[in-house]
Scaffold this motif. Structure first.
Motif, short mmCIF file in Angstrom:
data_model
loop_
_atom_site.label_atom_id
_atom_site.label_comp_id
_atom_site.label_asym_id
_atom_site.label_seq_id
_atom_site.Cartn_x
_atom_site.Cartn_y
_atom_site.Cartn_z
N VAL A 238 18.29 -65.27 -2.83
CA VAL A 238 17.28 -63.95 -3.47
C VAL A 238 17.11 -63.30 -2.15
CG1 VAL A 238 15.41 -63.22 -4.66
CG2 VAL A 238 16.59 -65.15 -5.57
N GLY A 239 17.45 -62.05 -2.19
CA GLY A 239 17.31 -61.30 -0.90
C GLY A 239 16.35 -60.05 -1.19
N MET A 240 15.51 -59.69 -0.15
CA MET A 240 14.32 -58.91 -0.16
C MET A 240 14.55 -58.01 1.40
SD MET A 240 11.33 -61.44 -0.40
CE MET A 240 12.53 -62.64 -0.75
N VAL A 241 14.31 -56.67 1.04
CA VAL A 241 14.28 -55.79 2.27
C VAL A 241 12.71 -55.81 2.70
CG1 VAL A 241 16.45 -54.68 1.93
CG2 VAL A 241 14.42 -53.73 1.14
N VAL A 242 12.41 -55.74 3.66
CA VAL A 242 11.12 -55.52 4.27
C VAL A 242 11.03 -54.66 5.44
CG1 VAL A 242 10.32 -58.11 3.72
CG2 VAL A 242 11.34 -57.72 5.68
N GLU A 243 9.74 -54.01 5.52
CA GLU A 243 9.53 -52.98 6.66
C GLU A 243 9.37 -53.80 7.95
OE1 GLU A 243 8.88 -49.86 6.51
OE2 GLU A 243 8.53 -49.25 4.41
N ASN A 244 8.89 -55.08 7.85
CA ASN A 244 8.50 -55.74 9.23
C ASN A 244 8.71 -57.12 8.88
OD1 ASN A 244 7.20 -57.18 11.18
ND2 ASN A 244 5.97 -55.39 11.75
N ILE A 245 9.93 -57.44 9.60
CA ILE A 245 10.41 -58.90 9.28
C ILE A 245 9.48 -60.09 9.96
CG2 ILE A 245 12.17 -59.03 11.04
CD1 ILE A 245 13.84 -60.46 9.01
N GLU A 246 9.10 -59.72 11.07
CA GLU A 246 8.09 -60.70 11.78
C GLU A 246 6.74 -60.87 10.90
OE1 GLU A 246 9.75 -58.13 13.45
OE2 GLU A 246 11.00 -58.77 14.93
N GLU A 247 6.43 -59.81 10.33
CA GLU A 247 5.18 -60.01 9.77
C GLU A 247 5.66 -60.86 8.35
OE1 GLU A 247 2.71 -56.23 11.13
OE2 GLU A 247 3.01 -56.46 8.90
N ALA A 248 6.30 -60.33 7.76
CA ALA A 248 7.07 -61.00 6.53
C ALA A 248 7.45 -62.50 6.84
CB ALA A 248 8.17 -60.26 5.91
N VAL A 249 8.18 -62.85 7.86
CA VAL A 249 8.47 -64.25 7.97
C VAL A 249 7.19 -65.13 8.20
CG1 VAL A 249 9.19 -65.85 10.08
CG2 VAL A 249 10.61 -63.95 9.06
N LEU A 250 6.12 -64.61 8.78
CA LEU A 250 4.82 -65.37 8.82
C LEU A 250 4.04 -65.24 7.38
CD1 LEU A 250 3.29 -63.94 12.07
CD2 LEU A 250 4.37 -66.03 11.66
N ALA A 251 4.10 -64.28 6.80
CA ALA A 251 3.41 -64.22 5.43
C ALA A 251 4.18 -65.51 4.64
CB ALA A 251 3.47 -62.92 4.74
N TRP A 252 5.39 -65.41 4.55
CA TRP A 252 6.34 -66.32 3.53
C TRP A 252 5.89 -67.83 4.22
CZ3 TRP A 252 7.95 -66.36 -1.17
CH2 TRP A 252 8.36 -65.21 -1.65
N ASP B 143 19.11 -48.29 2.45
CA ASP B 143 19.09 -47.41 1.12
C ASP B 143 17.84 -47.81 0.37
OD1 ASP B 143 21.39 -45.96 1.68
OD2 ASP B 143 22.60 -47.07 0.36
N GLN B 144 17.91 -49.12 0.02
CA GLN B 144 16.78 -49.77 -0.72
C GLN B 144 15.37 -49.59 -0.07
OE1 GLN B 144 17.27 -52.14 -3.52
NE2 GLN B 144 15.18 -52.72 -3.67
N LEU B 145 15.33 -49.82 1.38
CA LEU B 145 14.06 -49.86 1.85
C LEU B 145 13.54 -48.45 1.82
CD1 LEU B 145 11.97 -51.35 3.40
CD2 LEU B 145 12.95 -50.70 5.59
N SER B 146 14.49 -47.17 2.02
CA SER B 146 14.01 -46.09 2.09
C SER B 146 13.70 -45.36 0.78
CB SER B 146 15.32 -45.09 2.57
OG SER B 146 15.75 -45.10 3.72
N ALA B 147 14.36 -45.93 -0.30
CA ALA B 147 14.01 -45.53 -1.60
C ALA B 147 12.76 -46.36 -2.33
CB ALA B 147 15.30 -45.73 -2.54
N HIS B 148 12.64 -47.62 -2.04
CA HIS B 148 11.79 -48.35 -2.89
C HIS B 148 10.53 -49.11 -1.95
CE1 HIS B 148 14.06 -47.69 -6.15
NE2 HIS B 148 15.15 -48.02 -5.54
N GLY B 149 10.76 -48.75 -0.82
CA GLY B 149 10.04 -49.68 0.19
C GLY B 149 10.13 -51.23 0.15
N SER B 150 9.35 -52.21 0.76
CA SER B 150 9.64 -53.51 0.80
C SER B 150 9.86 -54.01 -0.71
CB SER B 150 8.54 -54.35 1.48
OG SER B 150 8.54 -53.97 2.80
N SER B 151 11.03 -54.56 -0.99
CA SER B 151 11.41 -54.94 -2.45
C SER B 151 12.43 -55.88 -2.53
CB SER B 151 11.66 -53.65 -3.15
OG SER B 151 12.50 -52.84 -2.32
N LEU B 152 12.64 -56.57 -3.61
CA LEU B 152 13.82 -57.42 -3.79
C LEU B 152 14.96 -56.69 -3.81
CD1 LEU B 152 12.12 -59.62 -6.48
CD2 LEU B 152 13.10 -60.31 -4.43
N HIS B 153 16.19 -57.21 -3.13
CA HIS B 153 17.45 -56.37 -3.15
C HIS B 153 18.58 -56.84 -3.94
CE1 HIS B 153 21.20 -55.50 -0.90
NE2 HIS B 153 20.73 -54.44 -1.00
#
Lengths: 150, 150
Positions: free
Chosen positions: B14-28, B87-97
């Motif tokens: 399951v893939g998701m786009v994120v604004e900031n991968i460093e922060e998202a990696v730490l959160a997950w 496209d996904q990040l621009s249209a929907h922000g951090s979100s499942l892709h």
């Protein structure tokens, strides 16, 4: 903070909201080569005790589940509002909504997640269990669902 | 049309786009109680041969993978454009892709899916395999990824 706030790491469900669940069920059935599962409707408020942003909500949804082993795909067509399902469909159209993990002890887990900044969006009950959606969109890139089956 | 155009029904990623991968990696990592995985960058065009909407694209992405058994969670931060990630990040922000299935025989599968109205969005190569994203947003509620590892 526990070393694993969820108590497990197994993705058990991926959920998506759709405009038309009858069409989506047929499309997925063809893609996966399986029989179309039944489409059900979530319980009304007197059974579900559904709350959205801390307040009772009359919103429901049509649901269909593709059981693919470890992971179930859940299709969701919102009925009424307010709900996280309706928010997602209104804002983003047919789209992925959540990743679900099975947990034991809903209240304790919700407290632990709130400490990580994961606020409760919506919760409710169903026959044999309960669910909660927490707002991980910004931090995690997705809504995270906790599922507790008795 | 085959009875199972994918050749298997196992959700592998399951893939998701994120604004900031460093922060998202730490959160997950905190949520899952695991060590942060490395953050890598997709290969440049001369290796990836990435195509978006049928045309070569210089777009890349930073990636991180949480291996949770059957299912891997993939975090994606787009670099440059055009790409389905951007496209996904621009249209929907951090979100499942996307939801990914492993397949064998990319070309034949892409033909079969095109017959079901699932058009190719983007494809590329990586060391030891190749990927393709097909546009299931309207019919299925998600982009579907095919992954073929040699």
């Amino acid at each position: 903070m526990s070393s694993n706030p969820l108590g497990n790491n197994k993705v058990m469900q991926v959920g998506m909201v759709v405009e038309n669940i009858e069409e989506a069920v047929l499309a997925w059935s063809r893609l996966l080569g399986v029989e179309p599962p039944p489409i059900t409707t979530t319980d009304p408020f007197d059974v579900s005790n559904a709350h959205y942003q801390g307040k009772p909500t009359p919103a429901q949804a049509k649901l269909a589940f593709f059981d693919l082993g470890q992971v179930t795909l859940e299709l969701i067509q919102p009925i009424g509002e307010p709900s996280t399902w309706n928010d997602q469909l209104s804002a983003h159209g047919s789209s992925l909504h959540h990743i679900a993990f099975e947990i034991k002890g809903m209240k304790a887990h919700l407290r632990g997640l709130a400490e990580q900044g994961l606020g409760l969006i919506q919760q409710g009950e169903y026959s044999g269990g309960r669910y909660a959606y927490v707002d991980g969109q910004k931090q995690f890139g997705t809504v995270i669902e906790l599922l507790e089956n008795d």
